[in-house]
Enzyme design. Structure first.
Site, PDB file in Angstrom:
ATOM      1  N   ALA A 246      44.051 -27.307  26.413  1.00 53.31           N
ATOM      2  CA  ALA A 246      43.032 -27.656  27.405  1.00 53.31           C
ATOM      3  C   ALA A 246      43.037 -26.560  28.472  1.00 53.31           C
ATOM      4  O   ALA A 246      44.015 -25.827  28.617  1.00 53.31           O
ATOM      5  CB  ALA A 246      43.360 -29.008  28.015  1.00 53.31           C
TER       6      ALA A 246
ATOM      7  N   GLY B 234      46.349 -28.901  23.656  1.00 54.58           N
ATOM      8  CA  GLY B 234      45.132 -29.533  23.146  1.00 54.58           C
ATOM      9  C   GLY B 234      44.598 -28.855  21.890  1.00 54.58           C
ATOM     10  O   GLY B 234      43.871 -29.473  21.107  1.00 54.58           O
TER      11      GLY B 234
ATOM     12  N   GLU C 286      46.549 -30.394  19.169  1.00 49.42           N
ATOM     13  CA  GLU C 286      46.053 -31.777  19.055  1.00 49.42           C
ATOM     14  C   GLU C 286      44.688 -31.830  18.352  1.00 49.42           C
ATOM     15  O   GLU C 286      44.390 -32.776  17.635  1.00 49.42           O
ATOM     16  CB  GLU C 286      45.975 -32.402  20.454  1.00 49.42           C
ATOM     17  CG  GLU C 286      47.367 -32.618  21.039  1.00 49.42           C
ATOM     18  CD  GLU C 286      47.347 -32.944  22.514  1.00 49.42           C
ATOM     19  OE1 GLU C 286      46.810 -32.118  23.292  1.00 49.42           O
ATOM     20  OE2 GLU C 286      47.849 -34.005  22.906  1.00 49.42           O
TER      21      GLU C 286
ATOM     22  N   GLU D  73      53.144 -28.698  26.941  1.00 49.14           N
ATOM     23  CA  GLU D  73      52.679 -29.299  28.205  1.00 49.14           C
ATOM     24  C   GLU D  73      53.783 -29.589  29.210  1.00 49.14           C
ATOM     25  O   GLU D  73      53.544 -29.518  30.416  1.00 49.14           O
ATOM     26  CB  GLU D  73      51.904 -30.597  27.917  1.00 49.14           C
ATOM     27  CG  GLU D  73      50.526 -30.394  27.308  1.00 49.14           C
ATOM     28  CD  GLU D  73      50.520 -30.322  25.782  1.00 49.14           C
ATOM     29  OE1 GLU D  73      51.606 -30.122  25.196  1.00 49.14           O
ATOM     30  OE2 GLU D  73      49.445 -30.479  25.203  1.00 49.14           O
TER      31      GLU D  73
HETATM   32  N1  CAA Z   1      43.896 -22.605  29.914  1.00 44.74           N
HETATM   33  C1  CAA Z   1      43.257 -21.665  30.639  1.00 44.74           C
HETATM   34  N2  CAA Z   1      43.393 -20.343  30.395  1.00 44.74           N
HETATM   35  C2  CAA Z   1      44.188 -19.975  29.386  1.00 44.74           C
HETATM   36  C3  CAA Z   1      44.885 -20.904  28.590  1.00 44.74           C
HETATM   37  C4  CAA Z   1      44.691 -22.280  28.894  1.00 44.74           C
HETATM   38  N3  CAA Z   1      45.287 -23.237  28.166  1.00 44.74           N
HETATM   39  N4  CAA Z   1      45.629 -20.222  27.682  1.00 44.74           N
HETATM   40  C5  CAA Z   1      45.375 -18.922  27.892  1.00 44.74           C
HETATM   41  N5  CAA Z   1      44.518 -18.768  28.910  1.00 44.74           N
HETATM   42  C6  CAA Z   1      43.981 -17.506  29.448  1.00 44.74           C
HETATM   43  C7  CAA Z   1      45.023 -16.816  30.314  1.00 44.74           C
HETATM   44  O1  CAA Z   1      45.023 -17.345  31.634  1.00 44.74           O
HETATM   45  C8  CAA Z   1      44.535 -15.389  30.255  1.00 44.74           C
HETATM   46  O2  CAA Z   1      43.432 -15.259  31.133  1.00 44.74           O
HETATM   47  P1  CAA Z   1      43.299 -13.913  32.077  1.00 44.74           P
HETATM   48  O3  CAA Z   1      43.172 -12.790  31.065  1.00 44.74           O
HETATM   49  O4  CAA Z   1      42.053 -14.177  32.838  1.00 44.74           O
HETATM   50  O5  CAA Z   1      44.552 -13.830  32.874  1.00 44.74           O
HETATM   51  C9  CAA Z   1      43.980 -15.273  28.830  1.00 44.74           C
HETATM   52  O6  CAA Z   1      43.745 -16.598  28.393  1.00 44.74           O
HETATM   53  C10 CAA Z   1      44.957 -14.643  27.871  1.00 44.74           C
HETATM   54  O7  CAA Z   1      46.189 -15.355  27.960  1.00 44.74           O
HETATM   55  P2  CAA Z   1      47.588 -14.646  28.277  1.00 44.74           P
HETATM   56  O8  CAA Z   1      47.402 -13.449  29.119  1.00 44.74           O
HETATM   57  O9  CAA Z   1      48.520 -15.704  28.778  1.00 44.74           O
HETATM   58  O10 CAA Z   1      47.983 -14.188  26.791  1.00 44.74           O
HETATM   59  P3  CAA Z   1      49.438 -14.017  26.174  1.00 44.74           P
HETATM   60  O11 CAA Z   1      49.250 -13.375  24.854  1.00 44.74           O
HETATM   61  O12 CAA Z   1      50.360 -13.381  27.154  1.00 44.74           O
HETATM   62  O13 CAA Z   1      49.980 -15.521  25.954  1.00 44.74           O
HETATM   63  C11 CAA Z   1      49.796 -17.831  25.276  1.00 44.74           C
HETATM   64  C12 CAA Z   1      49.328 -16.366  25.046  1.00 44.74           C
HETATM   65  C13 CAA Z   1      51.279 -17.965  24.894  1.00 44.74           C
HETATM   66  C14 CAA Z   1      48.936 -18.718  24.385  1.00 44.74           C
HETATM   67  C15 CAA Z   1      49.630 -18.183  26.774  1.00 44.74           C
HETATM   68  O14 CAA Z   1      48.293 -17.878  27.158  1.00 44.74           O
HETATM   69  C16 CAA Z   1      49.868 -19.639  27.088  1.00 44.74           C
HETATM   70  O15 CAA Z   1      51.014 -20.045  27.188  1.00 44.74           O
HETATM   71  N6  CAA Z   1      48.786 -20.420  27.281  1.00 44.74           N
HETATM   72  C17 CAA Z   1      48.882 -21.807  27.710  1.00 44.74           C
HETATM   73  C18 CAA Z   1      49.345 -22.703  26.588  1.00 44.74           C
HETATM   74  C19 CAA Z   1      49.479 -24.121  27.129  1.00 44.74           C
HETATM   75  O16 CAA Z   1      50.297 -24.401  27.982  1.00 44.74           O
HETATM   76  N7  CAA Z   1      48.662 -25.027  26.590  1.00 44.74           N
HETATM   77  C20 CAA Z   1      48.641 -26.420  27.013  1.00 44.74           C
HETATM   78  C21 CAA Z   1      47.519 -26.652  27.997  1.00 44.74           C
HETATM   79  S1  CAA Z   1      47.561 -28.291  28.725  1.00 44.74           S
HETATM   80  C22 CAA Z   1      46.917 -29.303  27.535  1.00 44.74           C
HETATM   81  O17 CAA Z   1      46.499 -28.875  26.489  1.00 44.74           O
HETATM   82  C23 CAA Z   1      46.889 -30.759  27.883  1.00 44.74           C
HETATM   83  C24 CAA Z   1      46.483 -31.631  26.772  1.00 44.74           C
HETATM   84  O18 CAA Z   1      47.299 -32.114  26.014  1.00 44.74           O
HETATM   85  C25 CAA Z   1      45.061 -31.988  26.575  1.00 44.74           C
END
Ligand code: CAA
Length: 263
Positions: free
Chosen positions: A68, A114, A117, A137
């Site tokens: 998400a 998400g 999921e 998460e």
């Molecule tokens: N939400 C918003 N933006 C996101 C995102 C997310 N879930 N995942 C990645 N992005 C964005 C980053 O902020 C970044 O944006 P900018 O270039 O503007 O800074 C861009 O995508 C690229 O990401 P990274 O620079 O972080 O890329 P990376 O290769 O270094 O890492 C990754 C990749 C490991 C997937 C890392 O992006 C990450 O950990 N993302 C979040 C994963 C996460 O925690 N997901 C759970 C979300 S909460 C949820 O899903 C709740 C639910 O159950 C419904």
């Protein structure tokens, strides 16, 4: 003339098969409310199209979806309005789980939070060798809120689900295959072809039999799913009332490690 921005959800029809592609590569297909709304309405349309018999849901080469949209959720606090917004958002994952037509997730790269999921809500998951699944998460001060604690546990069992949900442990495609989260792993370059081939095969079969088959398999493993989802969702909403949620999500956006205080 200004070029139109590309739609975040693209739909291609190929005979009786529809290919739905999540297309927000700069945010690794983070599932914003706009994107999920577009996905739900695309699926509504395909469900109502008599000529479509199977659906492939896919993302890009780097990410199926990285969860998400954290930047959108970071400032939400518990309260009626936030709860309503979250509830409307999360219902779109349920929409995928309730599709009558068979839906195949074709996953390359990250399927986190998400995104994982979303794949779990599909009937079949075909993974590219580079696919990575996880529920990170807790690292944001929340829990999976779109069915992860329920569908993941049903797929991989309690031991591994606990490990993934509590520690954020990720599974590579091969391990996901061994543990029952996906049913096929293929080379990244043939992922879409393989998913389309599978979808074409399903599209040739008797739609009513497929529907009955889906429901019957779901009856074997989804018993109690609705009450499980309800419990998960209540816990998820409640965490938006904590400062750890705000800290966890802000830390992600600010690209720094979070400091959790248990409040
Ligand atoms: N939400 C918003 N933006 C996101 C995102 C997310 N879930 N995942 C990645 N992005 C964005 C980053 O902020 C970044 O944006 P900018 O270039 O503007 O800074 C861009 O995508 C690229 O990401 P990274 O620079 O972080 O890329 P990376 O290769 O270094 O890492 C990754 C990749 C490991 C997937 C890392 O992006 C990450 O950990 N993302 C979040 C994963 C996460 O925690 N997901 C759970 C979300 S909460 C949820 O899903 C709740 C639910 O159950 C419904």
């Amino acid at each position: 003339m200004n070029a139109q921005p590309e739609p975040e959800v693209q739909v291609e029809r190929d005979g009786a098969v529809a290919i739905v592609t999540l297309n927000r590569p700069r945010a690794l297909n983070a599932l914003s409310s706009t994107l999920m709304k577009a996905l739900a309405s695309a699926l509504d349309e395909l469900e109502a199209s008599p000529d479509i018999r199977a659906i492939v849901l896919t993302g890009g080469p780097r990410a199926f979806a990285a969860g998400a949209d954290i930047s959108e959720m970071k400032d939400l606090a518990s309260g009626k309005a936030a709860r309503a917004a979250l509830s409307e958002h999360l219902a779109r994952w349920d929409r995928v789980g309730r599709l009558k037509k068979p839906v195949i997730a074709a996953v390359a790269g990250y399927a986190l939070g998400g995104g994982c999921e979303l794949a779990l809500a599909c009937d079949l998951v075909v993974a590219a060798e580079d696919a990575v699944f996880g529920q990170p998460e807790v690292q944001l001060g929340v829990i999976p809120g779109a069915g992860g604690t329920q569908r993941l546990t049903r797929a991989v069992g309690k031991a591994l689900a606990m490990d993934m949900v509590l520690t954020g442990r990720r599974l590579a495609a091969r391990e996901a295959l061994e543990r029952g989260l996906v049913s096929r792993v293929v080379a990244p370059e043939v992922l879409l072809d393989e998913a389309k081939r599978l979808a074409r095969r399903l599209a040739e079969l008797a739609p009513l039999a497929l529907r009955a088959a889906k429901l019957s398999v779901a009856a074997a493993c989804d018993r109690g799913l609705d009450s499980g989802l309800k419990a998960e969702r209540e816990a998820f909403y409640g965490l938006f009332d904590t400062s750890d949620q705000a800290e966890g999500m802000r830390a992600f956006v600010e690209k720094r490690p979070p400091v959790f205080e248990g409040k």
